[in-house]
Design a protein around this motif. Structure first.
Motif, PDB file in Angstrom:
ATOM      1  N   GLY A 190       7.451  70.536  46.341  1.00  0.00           N
ATOM      2  CA  GLY A 190       6.746  69.126  46.802  1.00  0.00           C
ATOM      3  C   GLY A 190       7.769  68.306  47.675  1.00  0.00           C
ATOM      4  N   GLU A 191       8.863  67.741  46.897  1.00  0.00           N
ATOM      5  CA  GLU A 191       9.529  66.168  47.471  1.00  0.00           C
ATOM      6  C   GLU A 191      10.490  67.648  48.949  1.00  0.00           C
ATOM      7  OE1 GLU A 191       9.127  67.191  44.469  1.00  0.00           O
ATOM      8  OE2 GLU A 191       9.026  64.947  43.137  1.00  0.00           O
ATOM      9  N   ARG A 192      10.622  68.421  48.377  1.00  0.00           N
ATOM     10  CA  ARG A 192      11.499  69.113  49.386  1.00  0.00           C
ATOM     11  C   ARG A 192      11.257  69.515  50.529  1.00  0.00           C
ATOM     12  NH1 ARG A 192      16.175  69.347  52.067  1.00  0.00           N
ATOM     13  NH2 ARG A 192      15.368  69.186  53.771  1.00  0.00           N
ATOM     14  N   LEU A 193       9.780  69.992  50.803  1.00  0.00           N
ATOM     15  CA  LEU A 193       8.753  69.835  51.951  1.00  0.00           C
ATOM     16  C   LEU A 193       8.932  68.740  52.621  1.00  0.00           C
ATOM     17  CD1 LEU A 193       6.323  72.910  50.721  1.00  0.00           C
ATOM     18  CD2 LEU A 193       8.266  73.399  52.501  1.00  0.00           C
ATOM     19  N   GLY A 194       8.801  67.700  51.560  1.00  0.00           N
ATOM     20  CA  GLY A 194       8.143  66.152  52.822  1.00  0.00           C
ATOM     21  C   GLY A 194       9.567  66.007  53.230  1.00  0.00           C
ATOM     22  N   ARG A 195      10.586  66.438  52.805  1.00  0.00           N
ATOM     23  CA  ARG A 195      12.318  66.230  53.841  1.00  0.00           C
ATOM     24  C   ARG A 195      12.113  66.893  55.071  1.00  0.00           C
ATOM     25  NH1 ARG A 195      17.564  65.929  49.773  1.00  0.00           N
ATOM     26  NH2 ARG A 195      18.330  65.432  52.170  1.00  0.00           N
ATOM     27  N   ASN A 196      11.486  68.187  55.214  1.00  0.00           N
ATOM     28  CA  ASN A 196      11.064  69.213  55.685  1.00  0.00           C
ATOM     29  C   ASN A 196      10.558  68.527  57.168  1.00  0.00           C
ATOM     30  OD1 ASN A 196      12.598  70.439  53.909  1.00  0.00           O
ATOM     31  ND2 ASN A 196      10.923  72.523  53.686  1.00  0.00           N
ATOM     32  N   GLN A 256       2.155  64.301  41.343  1.00  0.00           N
ATOM     33  CA  GLN A 256       2.232  63.595  40.548  1.00  0.00           C
ATOM     34  C   GLN A 256       0.749  63.533  40.010  1.00  0.00           C
ATOM     35  OE1 GLN A 256       2.873  58.992  41.506  1.00  0.00           O
ATOM     36  NE2 GLN A 256       5.145  60.173  42.590  1.00  0.00           N
ATOM     37  N   TRP A 257       0.009  63.761  41.698  1.00  0.00           N
ATOM     38  CA  TRP A 257      -1.499  63.660  41.645  1.00  0.00           C
ATOM     39  C   TRP A 257      -2.099  64.952  41.761  1.00  0.00           C
ATOM     40  CZ3 TRP A 257      -2.763  59.693  46.118  1.00  0.00           C
ATOM     41  CH2 TRP A 257      -2.069  58.539  46.288  1.00  0.00           C
ATOM     42  N   GLY A 258      -1.403  65.636  41.459  1.00  0.00           N
ATOM     43  CA  GLY A 258      -1.915  66.904  42.232  1.00  0.00           C
ATOM     44  C   GLY A 258      -2.223  67.155  43.783  1.00  0.00           C
ATOM     45  N   ARG A 312       3.112  72.136  36.347  1.00  0.00           N
ATOM     46  CA  ARG A 312       3.920  71.410  35.611  1.00  0.00           C
ATOM     47  C   ARG A 312       5.571  71.854  34.837  1.00  0.00           C
ATOM     48  NH1 ARG A 312       1.796  66.214  34.903  1.00  0.00           N
ATOM     49  NH2 ARG A 312      -0.076  65.788  35.301  1.00  0.00           N
ATOM     50  N   ALA A 313       6.023  72.544  34.955  1.00  0.00           N
ATOM     51  CA  ALA A 313       6.205  74.262  33.513  1.00  0.00           C
ATOM     52  C   ALA A 313       6.099  75.342  34.840  1.00  0.00           C
ATOM     53  CB  ALA A 313       5.615  73.818  32.122  1.00  0.00           C
TER      54      ALA A 313
END
Length: 410
Positions: free
Chosen positions: A140-146, A287-289, A408-409
């Motif tokens: 998720g974080e990586r796609l946000g940067r993309n 965090q939220w889903g 989550r895992a």
């Protein structure tokens, strides 16, 4: 010294690889921008007829639609996503050079086909490299940067190419596109091949024994969440693709003198919102889903349609484009992220992206035709209201049918 583990149980990628991917996406957005509306402008200056221009644009669109799933399958079969991406960028650079040097019908048609085929593998390759670098739990974080770097690249490239086309010639846009392919390939080379986990990049997981059912394409296609999500993305594009072209026509009718400036502002505002919001969307998705953000994206699209139907001041229409930025920020991250969730363990992540990409193309193609027909027959306000209604149907589909896909895992 070994790198610390990233979420998802794999080593955290190096700063050099992360930055390499950032700049690869930035420059690639620059390269792809050259093939937007500049094609029609350039070919018109070369004395092409509208029928010839329409044929070239249509053949590229058809190939881009039909090639989504095969393109994803090619990336799934590849052992080096970096190599696939590099060959695709080189092909697009050659297509741009062909446009600039030989603007005759056979050459331009072949270049359009080459560009469309290369684009079919580029999107899946970028998502595969991202997933292979960071793993599914940090996706998720990586796609946000993309999304942030793609948005910045689009905005800057539009300004640079528009300036080049105005000061020099429309041909210069394609020469600039060709030149920009060089830093794109250099940025790609900075991504370390050994840090891209091939299994992760394909959505596969290590298994003690083969599981034919879990790793079959048929099993993936039968997954209900994937089909529901593909249907909702089709509705998203059906509601969204025609809004800006319709609004451009309305603005031109109401304020022809300022129309080019207002339309440019309507393009820039959403790009700025995407650049600002996308990293936060990636973090909030974990965090939220996924579902709350999908609902937000569809709600913003529905509100935008209603406002376009009711607002009369052409200058206020620019402010309405803030909602377009919200929708774009959400779905630029959510589409590959949810596909990665659903295809987890199948080994066919990129083929699944092709399924959703095909739905995207179908929705976008139908949107402009249907909305244009309704606008001609009943007026633009009815057309915008209809598009808002389609967005509301998509919102209901997510609310009632789409399950939460967050992991989550492992």
């Amino acid at each position: 010294m070994p790198l610390p583990p990233a979420p998802g149980g794999k080593q955290k990628p190096s700063r050099e690889s992360q930055r390499g991917l950032d700049w690869f996406i930035f420059f690639l957005a620059d390269v792809q921008t050259g093939f937007g509306p500049f094609i029609a402008v350039y070919l018109t200056t070369q004395k092409w007829t509208q029928v010839e221009i329409g044929f070239v644009l249509s053949i590229g669109g058809v190939i881009g639609l039909l090639g989504q799933m095969p393109g994803g399958a090619i990336v799934d079969a590849a052992r080096s996503e970096r190599l696939v991406a590099g060959l695709a960028v080189a092909a697009i650079g050659c297509a741009a050079l062909a446009y600039a040097l030989w603007p005759i019908f056979p050459v331009v048609t072949a270049a359009a086909i080459l560009h469309a085929l290369a684009s079919c593998v580029l999107g899946p390759a970028i998502a595969a490299i991202s997933l292979g670098l960071v793993g599914p739990l940090a996706m998720g974080e990586r796609l946000g940067r993309n999304a942030r770097f793609a948005s910045l690249g689009n905005g800057i490239a539009a300004a640079v190419m528009g300036t080049a086309g105005y000061l020099l010639s429309s041909r210069s846009v394609f020469l600039v596109t060709f030149v920009l392919a060089i830093p794109t390939l250099l940025a790609l080379a900075r991504i370390r091949e050994r840090e891209i986990d091939v299994a992760h990049a394909h959505g596969a997981v290590p298994r003690e024994a083969p599981d034919v059912e879990a790793t079959s394409v048929l099993g993936l296609v039968r997954q209900r969440p994937l089909m529901i999500f593909a249907g909702s993305v089709l509705l998203l594009q059906l509601a969204n693709a025609a809004m800006l072209p319709l609004m451009a026509g309305v603005v031109t009718t109401r304020s022809s003198q300022w129309a080019p400036v207002l339309i440019a502002a309507c393009i820039i505002v959403p790009q700025a919102i995407v650049a600002l919001m996308s990293p936060s969307v990636g973090s909030l998705a974990q965090q939220w889903g996924r579902r709350p953000l999908l609902l937000l994206g569809f709600a913003a699209l529905a509100v935008r349609g209603v406002l376009f139907a009711t607002v009369r001041d052409p200058y206020l229409l620019v402010a309405v484009q803030l909602f377009d930025g919200i929708t774009a920020a959400v779905f630029s991250v959510m589409v590959p992220l949810i596909v990665a969730d659903v295809a987890f363990g199948s080994g066919h992540f990129n083929f699944a992206q092709g399924i959703v990409g095909t739905a995207t193309g179908i929705g976008a193609s139908l949107s402009t035709v249907l909305a244009g027909y309704v606008s001609d027959r009943f007026g633009s306000s009815i057309a915008f209201a209809g598009l808002a209604g389609v967005a509301a149907v998509g919102l209901a589909m997510i609310w009632f049918l789409m399950p939460e896909t967050r992991r989550r895992a492992y």
